[in-house]
Scaffold this motif. Structure first.
Motif: not given
Length: 415
Positions: A363-375
């Motif tokens: 969850i923390q990795a998603w928040d730091g690396q991917a949140r609010d960024r379109e895959p």
């Protein structure tokens, strides 16, 4: 076949209201798709007696056929996703379109957009579905503009066919069949609900060299593919002390040693919290996708009534992971100010703390690396030259190729 023909004026009013809503929500963005939704009578393609309010609801799918257990195996998709998929594929007058998964209404929309000079082929594996679609298209005036074909679309279409400008897959697909790519014209677009370890994204793909790259993606769910392209889930039942079950559903591989989970629901539950928060009403669907592709032992959960999890449905989401003799699942708890929730994990098992901690770290990795960024998504057919993928790219091996998911780097990582 009998269909309920509502008063034309009343149906037209509902049709216009639906189109107005889709426009206001920016789901429809082109004049061609707007005109199709204002023209094609959706109520002629649903079951007799379906109220207009349900038929023309933005979010409602309508079942066409169920299996003996009552599971929907064919449906008219919700209007919002039909509109988005047609916008994703980018149709114009005179184009040729292949629809995989029939029903009638969507094919009529396609025919309305490509016009008399265009060509629409709709294929389905189920004779009941194709017979129904063919009859309803005739009744609605589109019978001579759509070819309905009974076939398993995993294989090349019977008879000669020119390559199609666009392909819309309207069932959940675990992989892209080579036949689809063979039927796609150079520069054409295929829109497919692609299942990635149990999480689906409706992706628009276009050819770029020897592989496919995404041009768009949407969140939606679809009934699964039948026939040779089917991919069955493996379901593992965890009994609680009262004989009720929590189901763990695996799509892309079952972790070894699941027998170690016997009796796990009788252990004390543990939890861990991430410090990652979200406001009410904000989507976090990409967290589900991140967990599906980066979390070892990922699975989807379902809880029988009577289990502790069923009694706490508002506090968790049906995504989790097996961690040896323990398992954890995605949970939320309200923030003290009432303005949102904090993500965390709850877990059962002797090593529940470790299982919950591993999920929280993702969850923390998603928040730091991917949140609010379109895959971004890509698909590499078997035999194509694949590059070396970086550690931030998720790689999913399929039967006929490899699909990848990557998120743009953060500003600090890009420097």
């Amino acid at each position: 076949m009998k269909t309920l023909r509502h008063n034309d004026a009343s149906a037209a009013k509902h049709r216009d209201t639906l189109a107005d809503t889709l426009l206001a929500n920016k789901i429809i963005t082109s004049a061609e798709v707007e005109r199709a939704f204002r023209t094609v009578p959706r109520h002629l393609f649903v079951a007799e007696g379906t109220p207009l309010e349900d038929t023309y609801n933005v979010d409602n799918s309508v079942a066409i056929k169920r299996d003996p257990d009552g599971v929907i195996i064919s449906s008219t998709s919700a209007a919002y996703i039909q509109a988005r998929m047609i916008e994703q594929v980018g149709l114009a007058a005179g184009m040729s379109v292949l629809e995989i998964g029939s029903g009638g209404f969507n094919a009529a929309l396609l025919a309305e957009i490509v016009g008399p000079a265009g060509h629409v082929v709709s294929v389905d594996i189920d004779r009941d579905v194709t017979d129904r679609a063919r009859e309803l298209l005739d009744q609605a005036g589109y019978g001579n503009r759509v070819d309905v074909v009974l076939a398993d679309a995993e294989n090349p279409l019977p008879g000669p066919h020119e390559p199609f400008d666009a392909i819309l897959v309207t069932v959940g697909a675990w992989d892209l069949a080579p036949a689809w790519l063979a039927h796609l014209a150079e520069g054409g677009t295929i829109v497919v609900p692609l299942r990635m370890n149990g999480v689906t994204r409706v992706i628009g793909f276009r050819r770029e060299g020897g592989h496919l790259v995404s041009t768009s993606s949407e969140v939606a769910g679809f009934v699964p593919m039948q026939g040779e392209g089917a991919r069955d889930e493996r379901v593992f039942l965890l009994p609680d002390r009262n004989g009720h079950h929590v189901k763990l559903r695996f799509e892309d591989g079952v972790p070894p040693g699941l027998q170690l989970l016997d009796g796990v629901l009788t252990t004390e539950r543990t939890e861990a919290w991430s410090g990652v928060t979200i406001k009410h009403g904000v989507s976090f669907a990409d967290l589900h996708l991140w967990l599906a592709v980066f979390m070892p032992g990922f699975c989807r959960l379902a809880a029988d009534e009577g289990t502790d999890l069923a009694a706490e449905r508002k506090g968790w989401f049906p995504f989790g992971a097996v961690h040896g003799d323990s398992f954890a699942y995605l949970a939320v708890r309200p923030l003290p100010d009432g303005g949102g929730s904090e993500f965390g994990a709850r877990a059962y098992g002797v090593h529940g703390v470790a299982a919950a901690t591993a999920l929280v770290e993702q969850i923390q990795a998603w928040d730091g690396q991917a949140r609010d960024r379109e895959p971004a998504f890509a698909y590499w057919p078997a035999g194509s030259d694949r590059p070396e993928f970086g550690k931030d790219t998720a790689v999913l091996f399929k039967m006929h190729g490899v699909s990848t998911i990557s998120w743009p780097p953060t500003a600090s990582a890009a420097r």
